[in-house]
Write a protein that holds these residues in place. Structure first.
Motif, PDB file in Angstrom:
ATOM      1  N   LYS A  30      -4.226 -11.461  -0.565  1.00  0.00           N
ATOM      2  CA  LYS A  30      -5.670 -11.220  -0.531  1.00  0.00           C
ATOM      3  C   LYS A  30      -6.002  -9.828  -1.063  1.00  0.00           C
ATOM      4  O   LYS A  30      -6.943  -9.649  -1.853  1.00  0.00           O
ATOM      5  CB  LYS A  30      -6.196 -11.370   0.892  1.00  0.00           C
ATOM      6  CG  LYS A  30      -7.683 -11.134   1.032  1.00  0.00           C
ATOM      7  CD  LYS A  30      -8.127 -11.291   2.491  1.00  0.00           C
ATOM      8  CE  LYS A  30      -9.612 -10.995   2.651  1.00  0.00           C
ATOM      9  NZ  LYS A  30     -10.046 -11.133   4.075  1.00  0.00           N
ATOM     10  N   GLN A  31      -5.237  -8.842  -0.633  1.00  0.00           N
ATOM     11  CA  GLN A  31      -5.507  -7.454  -1.040  1.00  0.00           C
ATOM     12  C   GLN A  31      -5.247  -7.240  -2.537  1.00  0.00           C
ATOM     13  O   GLN A  31      -5.971  -6.496  -3.202  1.00  0.00           O
ATOM     14  CB  GLN A  31      -4.636  -6.492  -0.217  1.00  0.00           C
ATOM     15  CG  GLN A  31      -5.026  -6.377   1.237  1.00  0.00           C
ATOM     16  CD  GLN A  31      -4.502  -7.534   2.087  1.00  0.00           C
ATOM     17  OE1 GLN A  31      -3.684  -8.340   1.630  1.00  0.00           O
ATOM     18  NE2 GLN A  31      -4.968  -7.616   3.320  1.00  0.00           N
ATOM     19  N   ILE A  32      -4.210  -7.882  -3.060  1.00  0.00           N
ATOM     20  CA  ILE A  32      -3.894  -7.734  -4.488  1.00  0.00           C
ATOM     21  C   ILE A  32      -4.992  -8.351  -5.345  1.00  0.00           C
ATOM     22  O   ILE A  32      -5.419  -7.764  -6.353  1.00  0.00           O
ATOM     23  CB  ILE A  32      -2.531  -8.370  -4.810  1.00  0.00           C
ATOM     24  CG1 ILE A  32      -1.407  -7.602  -4.120  1.00  0.00           C
ATOM     25  CG2 ILE A  32      -2.295  -8.388  -6.317  1.00  0.00           C
ATOM     26  CD1 ILE A  32      -0.044  -8.255  -4.241  1.00  0.00           C
ATOM     27  N   LYS A  33      -5.453  -9.531  -4.960  1.00  0.00           N
ATOM     28  CA  LYS A  33      -6.529 -10.180  -5.710  1.00  0.00           C
ATOM     29  C   LYS A  33      -7.783  -9.310  -5.697  1.00  0.00           C
ATOM     30  O   LYS A  33      -8.448  -9.133  -6.725  1.00  0.00           O
ATOM     31  CB  LYS A  33      -6.848 -11.553  -5.130  1.00  0.00           C
ATOM     32  CG  LYS A  33      -7.917 -12.317  -5.908  1.00  0.00           C
ATOM     33  CD  LYS A  33      -8.201 -13.667  -5.300  1.00  0.00           C
ATOM     34  CE  LYS A  33      -9.219 -14.448  -6.161  1.00  0.00           C
ATOM     35  NZ  LYS A  33     -10.478 -13.704  -6.346  1.00  0.00           N
ATOM     36  N   ASP A  34      -8.102  -8.757  -4.543  1.00  0.00           N
ATOM     37  CA  ASP A  34      -9.265  -7.884  -4.423  1.00  0.00           C
ATOM     38  C   ASP A  34      -9.104  -6.645  -5.300  1.00  0.00           C
ATOM     39  O   ASP A  34     -10.041  -6.220  -5.974  1.00  0.00           O
ATOM     40  CB  ASP A  34      -9.453  -7.487  -2.962  1.00  0.00           C
ATOM     41  CG  ASP A  34     -10.636  -6.552  -2.769  1.00  0.00           C
ATOM     42  OD1 ASP A  34     -11.778  -6.974  -3.019  1.00  0.00           O
ATOM     43  OD2 ASP A  34     -10.417  -5.385  -2.359  1.00  0.00           O
ATOM     44  N   ARG A  35      -7.886  -6.084  -5.301  1.00  0.00           N
ATOM     45  CA  ARG A  35      -7.623  -4.886  -6.103  1.00  0.00           C
ATOM     46  C   ARG A  35      -7.774  -5.184  -7.589  1.00  0.00           C
ATOM     47  O   ARG A  35      -8.350  -4.397  -8.350  1.00  0.00           O
ATOM     48  CB  ARG A  35      -6.206  -4.405  -5.813  1.00  0.00           C
ATOM     49  CG  ARG A  35      -5.798  -3.117  -6.487  1.00  0.00           C
ATOM     50  CD  ARG A  35      -6.433  -1.930  -5.805  1.00  0.00           C
ATOM     51  NE  ARG A  35      -7.635  -1.479  -6.495  1.00  0.00           N
ATOM     52  CZ  ARG A  35      -8.602  -0.796  -5.929  1.00  0.00           C
ATOM     53  NH1 ARG A  35      -8.548  -0.490  -4.648  1.00  0.00           N
ATOM     54  NH2 ARG A  35      -9.651  -0.413  -6.610  1.00  0.00           N
TER      55      ARG A  35
END
Length: 358
Positions: A30-35
């Motif tokens: 989730k965090q990588i996609k957001d980044r």
């Protein structure tokens, strides 16, 4: 997965590099996609002539041959991250070479002036009055990375264990790290080489986590690189600094203390592109503060890293454009006792929390 302040903390045990990458990508999906979504807008703002994100994908793929040739095990780690996060490898790779892609005019021997902004990282290594070797570091980069920008992993691959801080969507240790063999490292950006599709700098840093002996660091950093940087390393009994310059390599040793900011230390290596007044002022301020300390110790490092003189502890202000770097995090290492202290914001505002390798 724990969120302590603004940096996620995770633990991963893996049987090989691919397995580690897959687990890292899965845990941070989730965090990588957001980044990645946020960085698309950020890249457009910082390189106005490159508005089509597909161009970055095309360029990122050109780094693959050199990565596979020089660090095949890390290429497997990236493949694992891509599959674990369900993000195409070529898109994920953009986050792993964004310094090269955003700061260079492709095909030009020099970086883009519009994206070279003052205030980067500060690294300090000291031998304390009782003989311990410690290292302190302020990690400075774009303000957009302040939230969901960094992660800390307590990792184990086969028999090696490490504590490493990386940029979200990037390799473990792409910021700094330490391993069970008592080797710790930090990095500061220096002069860039002529642009070439070789190994992105973050891969060299990740490879340092695998070192068993400090003397092998030069071999790792000498492998094909498309940009140039400076790496400060410490072990239980050594302070070693390696400058990778365009046409040469500088190696420094110290038995007392050592400081590096973002310019070469030898005057004959200076040019109009690799020396910023801000970097020199910051270096001189740190040296001045070190000389004022009667007994160098852990408190000395904390005091200096929290100091605002010359921007050591860097903040965003109304007087600086948003493209300037700020201090995202601060760390202190003790390789003998194998612990890292991490502050997840400006060290003048936050507290250091200790993480220990077991």
């Amino acid at each position: 997965m724990k969120k302590r302040g603004k940096i996620l903390f995770i633990k991963i045990e893996a049987k090989n590099n691919y397995d580690f990458g897959f687990k890292l990508g899965s845990r941070l999906k989730k965090q990588i996609k957001d980044r990645l979504d946020k960085n698309k807008d950020m890249y457009r703002k910082r390189a106005k002539k490159r508005k089509d994100f597909s161009v970055y994908i095309k360029k990122a793929k050109k780094f693959i041959p050199s990565i596979k040739k020089n660090f095949p095990h890390l290429y497997e780690e990236v493949k694992g991250m891509a599959e674990g996060s369900n993000i195409p490898l070529e898109k994920l790779l953009i986050l792993m070479c964004d310094e090269e892609l955003v700061e260079f005019k492709w095909g030009s021997p020099r970086p883009l002036k519009l994206t070279r902004k003052p205030l980067r990282c500060t690294s300090i290594a000291i031998k304390t009055y009782n003989g311990e070797i410690l290292m302190g570091h302020n990690e400075d980069w774009w303000p957009e990375y302040r939230n969901n920008g960094l992660f800390l992993v307590d990792g184990k691959i086969k028999n090696n264990r490490f504590l490493a801080v990386g940029f979200m969507g990037n390799l473990a240790g792409s910021a700094f790290g330490m391993n069970k063999y008592g080797i710790s490292y930090t990095d500061t950006s220096l002069e860039f080489k002529r642009f070439e599709y070789k190994v992105p700098r973050f891969f060299h840093l990740r490879a340092l986590l695998d070192l068993k002996d400090l003397k092998d660091a030069i071999k790792v950093l000498d492998k094909e690189g498309s940009i140039v940087g400076n790496t400060l390393l410490i072990s239980n009994s050594n302070i070693l600094d390696i400058e990778e310059l365009t046409s040469k390599e500088r190696v420094f040793h110290s038995n007392e203390w050592f400081v590096h900011t973002n310019h070469p230390l030898i005057r004959t290596d200076w040019n109009s592109y690799n020396v910023e007044k801000e970097s020199m002022d910051r270096y001189n301020k740190v040296v001045e503060l070190l000389h004022k300390e009667k007994k160098l110790n852990l408190g000395s490092l904390k005091k200096i890293l929290r100091h605002h003189g010359a921007g050591i502890c860097g903040h965003f202000t109304k007087n600086k454009p948003a493209t300037y770097s700020i201090t995202l995090a601060s760390a202190i290492f003790n390789p003998k006792e194998k612990w890292m202290m991490l502050c997840d914001t400006n060290p003048c505002k936050g507290k250091y929390k200790k993480y220990k390798l077991k």
